[in-house]
Write an enzyme that holds these catalytic residues in place. Sequence first.
Site, PDB file in Angstrom:
ATOM      1  N   GLU A 157      -2.007   4.304  -1.997  1.00 17.06           N
ATOM      2  CA  GLU A 157      -1.638   5.484  -2.789  1.00 17.06           C
ATOM      3  C   GLU A 157      -2.304   5.559  -4.163  1.00 17.06           C
ATOM      4  O   GLU A 157      -1.637   5.717  -5.179  1.00 17.06           O
ATOM      5  CB  GLU A 157      -0.110   5.558  -2.910  1.00 17.06           C
ATOM      6  CG  GLU A 157       0.573   5.616  -1.550  1.00 17.06           C
ATOM      7  CD  GLU A 157       2.109   5.483  -1.599  1.00 17.06           C
ATOM      8  OE1 GLU A 157       2.683   5.492  -2.700  1.00 17.06           O
ATOM      9  OE2 GLU A 157       2.717   5.354  -0.534  1.00 17.06           O
ATOM     10  N   GLU A 166       2.522   4.966   9.061  1.00 18.62           N
ATOM     11  CA  GLU A 166       3.938   5.068   8.690  1.00 18.62           C
ATOM     12  C   GLU A 166       4.550   6.319   9.312  1.00 18.62           C
ATOM     13  O   GLU A 166       5.252   7.089   8.657  1.00 18.62           O
ATOM     14  CB  GLU A 166       4.074   5.095   7.166  1.00 18.62           C
ATOM     15  CG  GLU A 166       3.405   3.909   6.484  1.00 18.62           C
ATOM     16  CD  GLU A 166       3.606   3.853   4.976  1.00 18.62           C
ATOM     17  OE1 GLU A 166       4.476   4.558   4.442  1.00 18.62           O
ATOM     18  OE2 GLU A 166       2.872   3.074   4.327  1.00 18.62           O
TER      19      GLU A 166
HETATM   20  O1  9MR Z   1      10.650   2.618   3.662  1.00 22.36           O
HETATM   21  C1  9MR Z   1      10.521   1.976   2.405  1.00 22.36           C
HETATM   22  C2  9MR Z   1      11.842   2.022   1.672  1.00 22.36           C
HETATM   23  O2  9MR Z   1      12.820   1.245   2.351  1.00 22.36           O
HETATM   24  C3  9MR Z   1      11.668   1.490   0.252  1.00 22.36           C
HETATM   25  O3  9MR Z   1      12.862   1.682  -0.481  1.00 22.36           O
HETATM   26  C4  9MR Z   1      10.514   2.210  -0.437  1.00 22.36           C
HETATM   27  C5  9MR Z   1      10.204   1.587  -1.782  1.00 22.36           C
HETATM   28  O4  9MR Z   1       9.702   0.310  -1.648  1.00 22.36           O
HETATM   29  O5  9MR Z   1       9.336   2.119   0.339  1.00 22.36           O
HETATM   30  C6  9MR Z   1       9.451   2.687   1.595  1.00 22.36           C
HETATM   31  O6  9MR Z   1       8.198   2.587   2.272  1.00 22.36           O
HETATM   32  C7  9MR Z   1       7.107   3.277   1.651  1.00 22.36           C
HETATM   33  C8  9MR Z   1       5.853   2.495   1.947  1.00 22.36           C
HETATM   34  O7  9MR Z   1       5.987   1.187   1.491  1.00 22.36           O
HETATM   35  C9  9MR Z   1       4.640   3.166   1.321  1.00 22.36           C
HETATM   36  N1  9MR Z   1       4.525   4.532   1.708  1.00 22.36           N
HETATM   37  C10 9MR Z   1       5.712   5.350   1.543  1.00 22.36           C
HETATM   38  C11 9MR Z   1       6.886   4.673   2.243  1.00 22.36           C
HETATM   39  C12 9MR Z   1       8.121   5.535   2.151  1.00 22.36           C
HETATM   40  O8  9MR Z   1       8.487   5.644   0.796  1.00 22.36           O
END
Ligand code: 9MR
Length: 367
Positions: A154, A259
């Site tokens: 990102e 994802e």
């Molecule tokens: O699914 C993840 C969630 O449980 C966490 O709280 C969050 C913050 O760490 O991250 C989510 O996963 C993210 C991923 O690591 C990167 N892309 C976006 C995803 C959704 O926010």
Amino acid sequence: MKKSILMLSVAWSSLTASAQQVGLKDVLGKYFTVGVALSTRVTSDGDAAADALVDRHFNSVVAENCFKGEEVTPQEGVYRFNAADSVVAYAQKHHLQLIGHCLVWHSQAPKWMFTHADGTTVSRDELIRRMQSHIRTMMGRYKGKVFGWDVVNEAFEDNGEYRRSPYYNIIGPEFIEIAFRTAQEADPGAELYYNDYSMSKPGKREAVCKLIRQLKKEGIRIDAVGMQSHNGMDFPNLADYEASIDSFAAQGVKVCFTELDINVLPSPQQFSGAGIEQTFEFQQKYNPYSKGLPAKVQQQVDDRWMAFFEIYRRHASQISRVTLWGLTDKDSWLNDWPIKGRTNYGLLFDRNGQAKPVINKIIDLFN
Ligand code: 9MR
């Protein structure tokens, strides 16, 4: 007559039973790897029902959270590897390719990364040193065990500008190159990825294509681009999404859907993407299906799943992996984002761990 009907129905039920045994990986796996993001509830605590689904349907895994900087390294030089080690053991036990998510990300970065103990911001050289040390520590520990890493996550805005993250602000745009070069040296055997959401947006697409060209020109390896694909019912635009797959592939890298999920709930206007800083207050009108999805809506959601998998089928030669961001609707992050406390239906297994009927349609599409 009665006997033959009985025999027929026995034959039919064993046929449907064996049809149910077919896993996503058995059929889609002929084209690309099929992955799932798991929480520590499954990988550390143990959940036999989840394990059975994983065994049947998936051949790749990624930790939803416990490989992230914030989770593994609470202070500089202090690493807590228990949860991450459990994911490695889980992957080995269940014969899953393991993906490392993620090394350099402005969000969920180690808290100490950008500042000194007295609160002052670190210098450029110091941040480079810390970033490299984190990459080397993670990749060194899991060398030969992690198949591929989301090296940078990102780094761009939707319009293609660099995100003004601390990495960018302190190091400059070269932080991406430095991260990839360091990763390549730390584990030459691991695949290296750039990963982002809203990758269908033309501005972001162009920026990522430019990045790939630049890395390659410098002799730095990048194996694939991760299109996160936190999709909704009306985003992304499918033509733009396909255009991004073609554009990335044309730069000589594979495309992964890293994802994948579908947010099926109504959202405040102008909403898309997956930036976790984006949040809205709970209102009942944004949580209309707390007692279950009406059949008509379920049909629309199924159509949406099919639209994405039809794209993956058409572009299969450009794709190396499709990973779902979670196993069942119960555990999905979409229940709490961008609005807390909703009942969402974004994955392929329901709240009771049952495969949704659309799975069979997806399998048929690739059969
Ligand atoms: O699914 C993840 C969630 O449980 C966490 O709280 C969050 C913050 O760490 O991250 C989510 O996963 C993210 C991923 O690591 C990167 N892309 C976006 C995803 C959704 O926010």
